[in-house]
Design a protein around this motif. Structure first.
Motif, PDB file in Angstrom:
ATOM      1  N   ARG A 374       0.837  -1.211   0.000  1.00  0.00           N
ATOM      2  CA  ARG A 374       0.000   0.000   0.000  1.00  0.00           C
ATOM      3  C   ARG A 374       0.869   1.258   0.000  1.00  0.00           C
ATOM      4  NH1 ARG A 374      -5.013   1.532   4.112  1.00  0.00           N
ATOM      5  NH2 ARG A 374      -5.174   3.729   3.493  1.00  0.00           N
ATOM      6  N   LEU A 375       1.915   1.276   0.834  1.00  0.00           N
ATOM      7  CA  LEU A 375       2.801   2.440   0.877  1.00  0.00           C
ATOM      8  C   LEU A 375       3.499   2.646  -0.464  1.00  0.00           C
ATOM      9  CD1 LEU A 375       4.441   2.068   4.420  1.00  0.00           C
ATOM     10  CD2 LEU A 375       2.455   3.453   3.748  1.00  0.00           C
ATOM     11  N   TYR A 376       3.863   1.532  -1.108  1.00  0.00           N
ATOM     12  CA  TYR A 376       4.502   1.628  -2.426  1.00  0.00           C
ATOM     13  C   TYR A 376       3.517   2.158  -3.466  1.00  0.00           C
ATOM     14  CZ  TYR A 376       6.719   0.186  -6.795  1.00  0.00           C
ATOM     15  OH  TYR A 376       7.245   0.171  -8.068  1.00  0.00           O
ATOM     16  N   ASN A 377       2.329   1.595  -3.500  1.00  0.00           N
ATOM     17  CA  ASN A 377       1.357   1.980  -4.526  1.00  0.00           C
ATOM     18  C   ASN A 377       0.858   3.405  -4.357  1.00  0.00           C
ATOM     19  OD1 ASN A 377       1.563  -0.480  -5.820  1.00  0.00           O
ATOM     20  ND2 ASN A 377      -0.199  -1.392  -4.772  1.00  0.00           N
ATOM     21  N   GLN A 378       0.805   3.891  -3.113  1.00  0.00           N
ATOM     22  CA  GLN A 378       0.358   5.268  -2.923  1.00  0.00           C
ATOM     23  C   GLN A 378       1.487   6.281  -3.121  1.00  0.00           C
ATOM     24  OE1 GLN A 378      -1.198   5.171   1.076  1.00  0.00           O
ATOM     25  NE2 GLN A 378       0.656   6.004   1.989  1.00  0.00           N
ATOM     26  N   GLY A 379       2.724   5.775  -3.306  1.00  0.00           N
ATOM     27  CA  GLY A 379       3.837   6.658  -3.630  1.00  0.00           C
ATOM     28  C   GLY A 379       4.666   7.099  -2.451  1.00  0.00           C
ATOM     29  N   SER A 380       4.437   6.542  -1.258  1.00  0.00           N
ATOM     30  CA  SER A 380       5.200   6.954  -0.079  1.00  0.00           C
ATOM     31  C   SER A 380       6.616   6.362  -0.069  1.00  0.00           C
ATOM     32  CB  SER A 380       4.470   6.547   1.200  1.00  0.00           C
ATOM     33  OG  SER A 380       3.224   7.202   1.296  1.00  0.00           O
ATOM     34  N   VAL A 381       6.790   5.209  -0.715  1.00  0.00           N
ATOM     35  CA  VAL A 381       8.126   4.611  -0.888  1.00  0.00           C
ATOM     36  C   VAL A 381       8.270   4.191  -2.342  1.00  0.00           C
ATOM     37  CG1 VAL A 381       8.282   3.785   1.499  1.00  0.00           C
ATOM     38  CG2 VAL A 381       7.348   2.278  -0.271  1.00  0.00           C
TER      39      VAL A 381
END
Length: 386
Positions: A374-381
């Motif tokens: 989720r963090l990857y897909n939302q652009g946070s990592v």
């Protein structure tokens, strides 16, 4: 690196932080600025980048401010000297600038504001002024002559005819301190300062801001109102006849006081609000979803293979330990972790470049794999390819 001039972080925080300025020669020895003046000008033409130009004497008007984005031709019309280009949040757009923040991790993540770049030709400055935040002024290119010292506030005299808060009758306590590339000046809030470019120079301002009392009161109460049923009305079944109907009786005030105390007395709610508030992105253009969303299995495989993950340069990470849970905060969202999963929060928040060797074993937990996806897909990592 000689970040604090030989001081330990503990000694710096004890003796200087929010107390007095500190000049540090060669805090970053041999420092070379990762961006050029032309690249800063290019960023100033981008819609998503906050940029400003300050001209000391603009057609007879003192210290005039112009807000970007700018047309490229705007830079051709600027005078040869006595002006400054400011790029706010440079760390959000340049990974090499964001990497500088790892040197300052002895200050909590939630205190970070951003890194601002100031480019100026000879004579350029933004005038004598003071800020309401802690700042480390790193000389990145060229030379800047500083005058600083003396506590200022809203009662300090200001120059008229300018939208900027330029001090009019300020007398610095220390003068003619010239910083070269790699030198740094720390200034606490409220300390007057004035930096003037000796030649074409770039200064990086690493700023650390704390919320105002107004931010805390309005933000927390808005948070409570969004999570609780606040539509119920005050009740007074024990109402009695008053001698004068105009009197607001003490029991009314006592009831209001009790209601407010009841709503504000839960430290868990305060921690959850503050974590979300402190990690909220500065604007909607900074954290954008991944171009190609990842599936849980694919991201877990990449992590186990040792692919490097790092924070989005504009993302903010923090966490808070409760007795039974750990709350992870990323870009204004909260994630509650239980049991062994709690180890993920301090791991992700320790620095922008995540320790992949420590992260890989946690990918045996499907819930944590889902969270990382989720963090990857939302652009946070993102995966930091070499």
């Amino acid at each position: 690196m000689n970040l604090l001039g030989g001081l330990t972080p503990e000694a710096f925080l004890r003796d200087y932080w929010q107390k007095k300025p500190l000049v540090i020669e060669q805090a970053f020895p041999g420092f070379e600025c990762p961006v050029s003046p032309d690249e800063l000008a290019g960023l100033a033409c981008e819609e998503a980048v906050e940029s400003r130009i300050v001209i000391e004497n603009d057609a007879g008007k003192p210290w005039q401010l112009h807000n970007g984005p700018f047309d490229p031709e705007r830079f051709e019309r600027l005078p040869e000297q006595d002006w400054t280009l400011l790029i706010q949040g440079l760390d959000h757009w340049v990974p090499e600038i964001a990497d500088l923040l790892d040197a300052f991790r002895f200050i909590p993540n939630w205190r970070l504001d951003d890194i601002m770049a100031s480019y100026a030709p000879r004579g350029g400055s933004v005038g004598p002024h003071y800020d309401q935040y802690d700042v480390f002024l790193l000389q990145a290119q060229g030379h800047r002559r500083w005058h600083f010292g003396g506590q200022c506030d809203h009662t300090s005299g200001r120059v008229q005819g300018t939208p900027l808060r330029i001090l009019s009758d300020w007398r610095p306590e220390q003068t003619d301190v010239v910083l070269a590339p790699g030198d740094m000046l720390y200034l606490p809030p409220g300390v007057g300062h004035h930096g003037v470019a000796e030649d074409d120079c770039i200064t990086l301002s690493i700023g650390f801001r704390a919320p105002t009392v107004d931010d805390v009161l309005t933000g927390f109460t808005d948070f409570l109102c969004s999570r609780n049923d606040v539509s119920r009305h005050l009740a007074d079944p024990d109402l009695t006849v008053q001698a004068n109907p105009g009197l607001i009786a003490p029991p009314v005030i006592e009831r209001l006081d009790g209601l407010i105390r009841e709503q504000l007395s839960d430290p868990r709610q305060l921690a959850l609000w503050f974590g979300q508030y402190a990690t909220a992105p500065k604007n909607a253009d900074i954290v954008v979803p991944a171009e190609t969303p990842a599936a849980d299995a694919d991201l877990a495989e990449a992590i186990r293979a040792g692919e490097a993950l790092r924070w989005n340069e504009g993302s903010r990470f923090a966490y808070h330990d409760f007795a039974d849970q750990t709350a992870l905060f990323v870009d204004g969202e909260q994630y509650l972790l239980n049991g062994d999963a709690r180890a993920l929060a301090p791991l992700l928040c320790a620095g922008a470049r995540i320790d992949m060797a420590a992260l890989a074993p946690l990918m045996d937990d499907p819930a944590l794999v889902g969270l990382m996806t989720r963090l990857y897909n939302q652009g946070s990592v993102y995966i930091d390819s070499p």
